[in-house]
Design a protein around this motif. Structure first.
Motif, PDB file in Angstrom:
ATOM      1  N   ARG A   2       0.836  -1.199   0.000  1.00 42.52           N
ATOM      2  CA  ARG A   2       0.000   0.000   0.000  1.00 42.52           C
ATOM      3  C   ARG A   2       0.871   1.249   0.000  1.00 42.52           C
ATOM      4  O   ARG A   2       1.907   1.305   0.652  1.00 42.52           O
ATOM      5  CB  ARG A   2      -0.895   0.040   1.243  1.00 42.52           C
ATOM      6  CG  ARG A   2      -1.964  -1.001   1.261  1.00 42.52           C
ATOM      7  CD  ARG A   2      -2.979  -0.752   2.348  1.00 42.52           C
ATOM      8  NE  ARG A   2      -2.395  -0.866   3.684  1.00 42.52           N
ATOM      9  CZ  ARG A   2      -3.097  -0.718   4.818  1.00 42.52           C
ATOM     10  NH1 ARG A   2      -4.388  -0.431   4.781  1.00 42.52           N
ATOM     11  NH2 ARG A   2      -2.502  -0.852   5.986  1.00 42.52           N
ATOM     12  N   PHE A   4       0.173   5.391   0.517  1.00 41.10           N
ATOM     13  CA  PHE A   4      -0.817   6.356   0.954  1.00 41.10           C
ATOM     14  C   PHE A   4      -0.583   7.656   0.197  1.00 41.10           C
ATOM     15  O   PHE A   4       0.524   8.183   0.153  1.00 41.10           O
ATOM     16  CB  PHE A   4      -0.730   6.523   2.473  1.00 41.10           C
ATOM     17  CG  PHE A   4      -1.018   5.224   3.165  1.00 41.10           C
ATOM     18  CD1 PHE A   4      -2.325   4.855   3.438  1.00 41.10           C
ATOM     19  CD2 PHE A   4       0.010   4.343   3.472  1.00 41.10           C
ATOM     20  CE1 PHE A   4      -2.605   3.633   4.037  1.00 41.10           C
ATOM     21  CE2 PHE A   4      -0.254   3.125   4.068  1.00 41.10           C
ATOM     22  CZ  PHE A   4      -1.574   2.769   4.354  1.00 41.10           C
ATOM     23  N   GLU A  24       3.676   1.808   2.804  1.00 48.49           N
ATOM     24  CA  GLU A  24       3.318   1.192   4.078  1.00 48.49           C
ATOM     25  C   GLU A  24       4.569   0.723   4.825  1.00 48.49           C
ATOM     26  O   GLU A  24       4.636   0.822   6.050  1.00 48.49           O
ATOM     27  CB  GLU A  24       2.376   0.016   3.838  1.00 48.49           C
ATOM     28  CG  GLU A  24       1.879  -0.631   5.098  1.00 48.49           C
ATOM     29  CD  GLU A  24       0.773  -1.639   4.841  1.00 48.49           C
ATOM     30  OE1 GLU A  24       0.192  -2.113   5.827  1.00 48.49           O
ATOM     31  OE2 GLU A  24       0.472  -1.952   3.672  1.00 48.49           O
ATOM     32  N   LYS A 142      -1.348   7.516   6.444  1.00 49.18           N
ATOM     33  CA  LYS A 142      -0.730   6.222   6.744  1.00 49.18           C
ATOM     34  C   LYS A 142      -0.862   5.908   8.231  1.00 49.18           C
ATOM     35  O   LYS A 142      -1.282   4.811   8.619  1.00 49.18           O
ATOM     36  CB  LYS A 142       0.744   6.234   6.334  1.00 49.18           C
ATOM     37  CG  LYS A 142       1.517   4.991   6.785  1.00 49.18           C
ATOM     38  CD  LYS A 142       2.996   5.127   6.473  1.00 49.18           C
ATOM     39  CE  LYS A 142       3.790   3.975   7.058  1.00 49.18           C
ATOM     40  NZ  LYS A 142       5.229   4.077   6.756  1.00 49.18           N
ATOM     41  N   CYS A 145      -4.412   4.972   9.149  1.00 52.44           N
ATOM     42  CA  CYS A 145      -4.793   3.634   8.672  1.00 52.44           C
ATOM     43  C   CYS A 145      -4.116   2.532   9.480  1.00 52.44           C
ATOM     44  O   CYS A 145      -4.760   1.539   9.846  1.00 52.44           O
ATOM     45  CB  CYS A 145      -4.460   3.478   7.204  1.00 52.44           C
ATOM     46  SG  CYS A 145      -5.530   4.466   6.136  1.00 52.44           S
TER      47      CYS A 145
END
Length: 150
Positions: A2, A4, A24, A142, A145
């Protein structure tokens, strides 16, 4: 992996000013800024422009769109399945527009996925170390999340 995403742009449907991706894992952030438009929206002039300079040395790359697209291509080249995560549709729209390098042409990618989060409980303005700076806002997204297990 991932990534962001956050962007800054010149008001509603305005030109892209800066774009950041924060992975990530690891610390290889992607950040690019663009030459400023001649007419800057008053809110952007007050809230975004003063914060453009708050990026680590060597991270800020003020480029034209084609060079920025190639820089993005190189950044994502080693990831066979990048997932771009954003909390606002305009961020994804500006990101996707940057993928296009000309009529019928785009950067080389094996593909990617996009995810628009329901950002309830997240505010970049409230959670970012430097609000309205794409790089810092992407880091705040980030952190949100990862801390929310999203």
């Amino acid at each position: 992996m991932r990534y962001f995403l956050d962007t800054e742009f010149n008001g509603f449907e305005g030109e892209l000013i800066s774009l950041a991706l924060v992975p990530e894992y690891g610390d290889q952030d992607f950040y690019v800024s663009f030459p400023l438009p001649a007419d800057i929206h008053p809110w952007v002039a007050q809230n975004v422009i003063p914060n453009l300079r708050f990026v680590p040395p060597g991270v800020d790359h003020q480029l034209n769109r084609l060079d920025a697209a190639r820089h993005l291509e190189a950044y994502l080249a080693s990831d066979p399945d990048p997932l771009i995560v954003a909390d606002w549709p305009d961020d994804l729209a500006h990101f996707c527009a940057l993928l296009v390098t000309g009529p019928g042409d785009m950067i080389a990618l094996d593909g990617l996925r996009l995810e628009l989060l329901n950002g309830v409980g997240f505010s970049a303005a409230a959670n970012s170390r430097v609000p309205h700076n794409a790089l810092h806002d992407a880091h705040a997204l980030k952190d949100f999340c990862l801390n929310s297990a999203i």
